[in-house]
Design a protein around this motif. Structure first.
Motif, PDB file in Angstrom:
ATOM      1  N   GLN A   1     -15.951 -10.280  -8.136  1.00  0.00           N
ATOM      2  CA  GLN A   1     -17.130  -9.633  -7.551  1.00  0.00           C
ATOM      3  C   GLN A   1     -17.029  -9.619  -6.019  1.00  0.00           C
ATOM      4  O   GLN A   1     -17.294  -8.596  -5.378  1.00  0.00           O
TER       5      GLN A   1
ATOM      6  N   GLY B   1     -22.886 -21.449  -6.496  1.00  0.00           N
ATOM      7  CA  GLY B   1     -22.457 -20.056  -6.463  1.00  0.00           C
ATOM      8  C   GLY B   1     -23.372 -19.203  -5.595  1.00  0.00           C
ATOM      9  O   GLY B   1     -22.907 -18.348  -4.825  1.00  0.00           O
TER      10      GLY B   1
ATOM     11  N   SER C   1     -12.263 -22.245  -3.957  1.00  0.00           N
ATOM     12  CA  SER C   1     -11.928 -23.447  -4.729  1.00  0.00           C
ATOM     13  C   SER C   1     -12.993 -23.879  -5.739  1.00  0.00           C
ATOM     14  O   SER C   1     -12.693 -24.661  -6.619  1.00  0.00           O
ATOM     15  N   HIS C   2     -14.225 -23.370  -5.607  1.00  0.00           N
ATOM     16  CA  HIS C   2     -15.225 -23.742  -6.611  1.00  0.00           C
ATOM     17  C   HIS C   2     -15.758 -22.509  -7.347  1.00  0.00           C
ATOM     18  O   HIS C   2     -16.850 -22.543  -7.889  1.00  0.00           O
ATOM     19  N   LEU C   3     -14.989 -21.427  -7.327  1.00  0.00           N
ATOM     20  CA  LEU C   3     -15.502 -20.184  -7.893  1.00  0.00           C
ATOM     21  C   LEU C   3     -14.767 -19.781  -9.160  1.00  0.00           C
ATOM     22  O   LEU C   3     -13.569 -19.995  -9.289  1.00  0.00           O
ATOM     23  N   ASP C   4     -15.494 -19.160 -10.082  1.00  0.00           N
ATOM     24  CA  ASP C   4     -14.844 -18.704 -11.305  1.00  0.00           C
ATOM     25  C   ASP C   4     -14.224 -17.333 -11.078  1.00  0.00           C
ATOM     26  O   ASP C   4     -14.455 -16.666 -10.074  1.00  0.00           O
ATOM     27  N   GLU C   5     -13.435 -16.952 -12.059  1.00  0.00           N
ATOM     28  CA  GLU C   5     -12.658 -15.727 -11.984  1.00  0.00           C
ATOM     29  C   GLU C   5     -13.515 -14.483 -11.722  1.00  0.00           C
ATOM     30  O   GLU C   5     -13.236 -13.672 -10.840  1.00  0.00           O
ATOM     31  N   ARG C   6     -14.598 -14.342 -12.487  1.00  0.00           N
ATOM     32  CA  ARG C   6     -15.431 -13.141 -12.334  1.00  0.00           C
ATOM     33  C   ARG C   6     -16.124 -13.108 -10.985  1.00  0.00           C
ATOM     34  O   ARG C   6     -16.332 -12.067 -10.386  1.00  0.00           O
ATOM     35  N   PHE C   7     -16.498 -14.296 -10.538  1.00  0.00           N
ATOM     36  CA  PHE C   7     -17.157 -14.428  -9.248  1.00  0.00           C
ATOM     37  C   PHE C   7     -16.221 -13.974  -8.128  1.00  0.00           C
ATOM     38  O   PHE C   7     -16.597 -13.191  -7.251  1.00  0.00           O
TER      39      PHE C   7
END
Lengths: 232, 234
Positions: free
Chosen positions: A159, A125, A150-156
């Protein structure tokens, strides 16, 4: 306006396509030409026939930022600070001015604490944030994100989206396979076998007669709007 | 043979300033591990697969312990052609190629395949193989909608193994039995799906939206999500 006219390049066959300032999502199956399309916009892939113009200029004359799915493959410098400063140093900006910009950009993205770190050893991240900062720091005319999510979470993702909105970058074009990511886009182009299969404008007031469905960008727009109203 | 079961007791793994802590039991079924970027999901996957060792605590197995871990595909190629790569898995090469939809491309250079095709080849090899534990770290990355459906169906055909899926991609899932969450290095078991969904504090927007609309979710698979979306009132 980004204007594509009579372009044939690789698999792409685009008679005419206009992208407006704002955020544009590129969707489509594997092999439909999404990355080729992004390379075309960025000037990495020169056109053999036809033309691509960004506000009337050739892409190679514009400042372009690019973040891919695996940013660790494109790192140039061992230290985060130098990686961030590199686009400014390459255009011979003064040390003072580039130092100010590096610190401001790091502050905006919440990565000031990483500036003295080694690029090697950052988490996935953190690496994306640094690559993203390096792509934005020179105030590009066009920012391209090729499946960066493709490797990131929703909140990320959220942001990054907030940052994109605040950054004032004139054109942001991103490719994705995740339907929920369409909610942020102002327009959406779906490529099918190298051709523009669908080109939707998502800025007008939502027409609520559309069916609720996971592949419908309007549905995700509604999810986002109603959740933010609810304060969640 | 016993049904496979992995028990983690007081497991601690340190990496710089980061500490992973886990006490857990993974039985047969499909487990979904979610959590923020950098929270330690991949590290846990590596511990389960035996690539990493805990600094303290124990990881005990009941039953067999044949393990396979999928991480980033492009680093996993070890041969030149599709046929050689399929053969390198010590399984039924012909079945792997057929499952991956690569029949006719047996002699194609792996570097000439699209990223999606390479991933399908590897997933087919893993999911047609004989394993007790399969850890899939972001199996949908880079795959389009049709390929995602294919992966789902392939996973759904597994009932007697432990499958741990690590993913942020919550609109592509197969049927999920157990939900886990990693928060800053701490592994938490949220419980059985769908009963645990109402207590999922970090639930993705779609799940929160459905709750807001009073729609009960029967599960987290793509089909179950789509069915729930159809039941949104109004």
């Amino acid at each position: 306006m980004i204007e594509i006219l009579s372009v044939r390049a690789g698999i792409l066959k685009i008679p005419s396509c206009t992208i407006h300032p704002g955020i544009c999502a590129i969707a489509g199956p594997n092999g439909a030409g999404k990355t080729t399309f992004l390379k075309l916009l960025s000037g990495i892939l020169p056109v053999k026939s036809g033309s691509v113009r960004i506000d009337g200029k050739e892409p190679s004359l514009c400042t372009i930022g690019w973040v891919g799915e695996y940013p660790d493959r494109n790192i140039l410098f061992p230290r985060v600070y130098d990686e961030l400063a590199s686009p400014l140093r390459f255009t011979r900006q003064s040390c003072e001015s580039s130092d100010l910009k590096v610190r401001k950009c790091a502050d905006d993205l919440g990565i000031t604490h990483l500036l003295d770190r080694d690029m090697h050893g950052l988490s996935g991240g953190e690496l994306i944030l640094v690559a993203f900062a390096a792509a934005c720091i020179a105030s590009p005319d066009l920012l391209i994100l090729d499946e960066t999510d493709s490797h990131l979470d929703e909140r990320f993702c959220h942001q990054l989206e907030e940052y994109i909105r605040r950054s004032g970058i004139r054109y942001v074009v991103f490719s994705t396979h995740r339907p929920e990511r369409m909610a942020i886009a102002d327009e959406m182009i779906r490529l099918v076998r190298g051709e523009v299969g669908e080109h939707l404008c998502l800025t007008e007031e939502a027409d609520h007669t559309f069916p609720d469905h996971l592949s419908n960008p309007w549905f995700w727009r509604k999810v986002q709007t109603e959740l933010s109203k609810g304060g969640t | 043979m016993n049904t496979p079961l992995i028990r983690l007791t007081g497991v601690i793994r340190k990496k710089g300033a980061f500490t992973l802590k886990a006490d857990a039991e993974f039985g047969t079924g499909i487990h979904l591990l979610t959590g923020r970027v950098g929270s330690g999901k991949t590290t846990l996957g590596e511990l389960l697969a035996g690539i990493g060792e805990p600094d303290s605590g124990t990881i005990r197995w009941n039953g067999g312990r044949r393990v396979m871990l999928l991480q980033d595909t492009s680093y996993h190629i070890s041969t030149m052609t599709v046929q050689e790569e399929a053969g390198s898995w010590h399984g039924d090469a012909e079945r792997i190629i057929r499952t991956a939809g690569l029949t006719g491309k047996e002699h194609t250079d792996l570097l000439r395949l699209s990223r999606g095709e390479v991933r399908r080849l590897e997933l087919a090899a893993i999911l047609t193989g004989q394993y007790d534990l399969i850890v899939l770290d972001e199996p949908w990355a880079g795959l389009d909608e049709e390929a995602r459906r294919w992966v789902r169906q392939l996973i759904d055909s597994h009932a007697h193994e432990i499958i741990v899926i690590i993913s942020h991609d919550l609109t592509s899932l197969p049927h999920i039995d157990q939900l886990w969450e990693m928060e800053c290095g701490r592994l938490k078991r949220l419980g059985q799906v769908p009963a645990c969904l109402s207590e999922w504090t970090l639930a993705p927007p779609l799940v929160r939206y459905l709750q807001l609309k009073g729609v009960q979710l029967s599960g987290l698979s793509r089909e179950e999500l789509e069915e729930a979306v159809c039941r949104i009132p109004g």
